[in-house]
Write a protein that holds these residues in place. Structure first.
Motif, PDB file in Angstrom:
ATOM      1  N   ARG A 153      -1.944   3.001  -7.488  1.00 21.26           N
ATOM      2  CA  ARG A 153      -1.740   2.027  -6.546  1.00 21.26           C
ATOM      3  C   ARG A 153      -0.994   2.502  -5.425  1.00 21.26           C
ATOM      4  O   ARG A 153      -1.179   2.005  -4.326  1.00 21.26           O
ATOM      5  N   CYS A 154      -0.656   3.584  -5.626  1.00 22.92           N
ATOM      6  CA  CYS A 154       0.182   4.111  -4.369  1.00 22.92           C
ATOM      7  C   CYS A 154      -1.073   4.582  -3.260  1.00 22.92           C
ATOM      8  O   CYS A 154      -0.856   4.110  -1.897  1.00 22.92           O
ATOM      9  N   MET A 155      -2.215   4.820  -3.649  1.00 24.93           N
ATOM     10  CA  MET A 155      -3.099   4.958  -2.791  1.00 24.93           C
ATOM     11  C   MET A 155      -3.755   3.744  -2.302  1.00 24.93           C
ATOM     12  O   MET A 155      -3.717   3.751  -0.984  1.00 24.93           O
ATOM     13  N   ARG A 156      -4.020   2.856  -2.801  1.00 26.83           N
ATOM     14  CA  ARG A 156      -4.779   1.760  -2.463  1.00 26.83           C
ATOM     15  C   ARG A 156      -3.630   0.872  -1.562  1.00 26.83           C
ATOM     16  O   ARG A 156      -4.079   0.222  -0.603  1.00 26.83           O
ATOM     17  N   ALA A 157      -2.204   0.762  -2.086  1.00 22.20           N
ATOM     18  CA  ALA A 157      -1.407   0.126  -1.332  1.00 22.20           C
ATOM     19  C   ALA A 157      -1.222   0.671   0.191  1.00 22.20           C
ATOM     20  O   ALA A 157      -1.302  -0.058   1.082  1.00 22.20           O
TER      21      ALA A 157
END
Length: 203
Positions: free
Chosen positions: A166-170
Motif C-alpha cells: 500500500r505504500c507503493m500504490r498510495a
C-alpha cells in the motif's frame, strides 16, 4: 538462433502497432472509452487480428507492465546483501520510483490505474497479483526481516506485506494526481521509512 520469417516479422510489427495505438488511444480518450473496434480501425486490421495478439484490451496494458516487472529482476541482482531488510525495501522502491518517473511516465500509469478501477477488469488483476515480481521481492525481504528480528513479531508477514504494498500504490496515486513538483522518489522514501520504523521491533 534462427532468423524470423517474413510472416513472423509481419506479426511482430502488427502486435507492436496494436500495442502503441491502443496505449495512445487510452491516454487520449481514457481506457473505458476506447473499444477494440476503435483500436482495430485505427490500425486497419480486423478484430480477429487483435484477439490473436491480445485476449482483451487490458492485456495491452499488462504487456507494458510485465516489462516493468522484468526491470525489478535486474534491480534485485544489484542489491547489497549486507543491507538490512528495511534498507533493501527502500532501495527497491527508490529504483522503482525512478523508473516509473523517467521511463514509464504518468500517462501510462494513469491508464493502468484507471483500468484497474473499471468493472472491465477482473478483481484479481495484475496490478495486485501477489505473484508479481515486485511483490515476491518485497515478501522475501519482509520474511528476512522477521526472521532476523528486525520487524515486529506481533504483526504477521501477510499483514506487513499488505502494508508495504500500500505504500507503493498510495505514493504512486498521489504522484498521478499532483502537479509536476511532486517528487515521487523522495516522497516514497520519506513515507516508507516512517512506515517501516513503525513495523520494526524496538526491544
Amino acid at each position: 538462433m534462427e532468423s524470423l520469417t517474413s510472416r513472423q516479422k509481419k506479426a511482430l510489427e502488427t502486435r507492436e502497432k496494436l500495442l502503441k495505438t491502443s496505449l495512445d488511444l487510452f491516454n487520449k480518450y481514457g481506457f473505458e472509452h476506447v473499444s477494440v473496434e476503435q483500436i482495430t480501425k485505427a490500425c486497419n486490421v480486423s478484430k480477429g487480428t487483435f484477439y490473436t495478439h491480445f485476449p482483451s484490451k487490458y492485456d495491452v496494458i499488462l504487456e507494458k507492465f510485465m516489462e516493468l516487472d522484468q526491470f525489478y529482476s535486474t534491480v534485485e541482482k544489484n542489491i547489497d546483501p549486507s543491507l538490512s531488510a528495511s534498507e533493501k525495501i527502500l532501495f527497491v522502491y527508490q529504483q522503482q520510483m525512478n523508473y516509473l518517473t523517467k521511463v514509464v511516465g504518468k500517462d501510462l500509469l494513469r491508464t493502468v490505474y484507471t483500468a484497474a478501477m473499471t468493472n472491465q477488469v477482473e478483481q484479481d488483476h495484475y496490478l495486485i497479483n501477489p505473484q508479481r515480481k515486485i511483490f515476491q521481492i518485497m515478501n522475501t525481504y519482509i520474511e528476512e526481516g522477521i526472521r532476523q528480528g528486525e520487524f515486529r513479531q506481533d504483526v504477521s508477514a501477510p499483514n506487513i506485506q499488505a502494508i508495504i504494498r500500500r505504500c507503493m500504490r498510495a505514493n504512486v496515486y498521489d504522484w498521478l494526481i499532483h502537479s509536476e513538483d511532486f517528487d515521487l522518489a523522495s516522497e516514497m522514501a520519506q513515507f516508507t521509512t516512517i512506515v517501516l520504523d513503525g513495523l520494526k521491533s524496538h526491544k
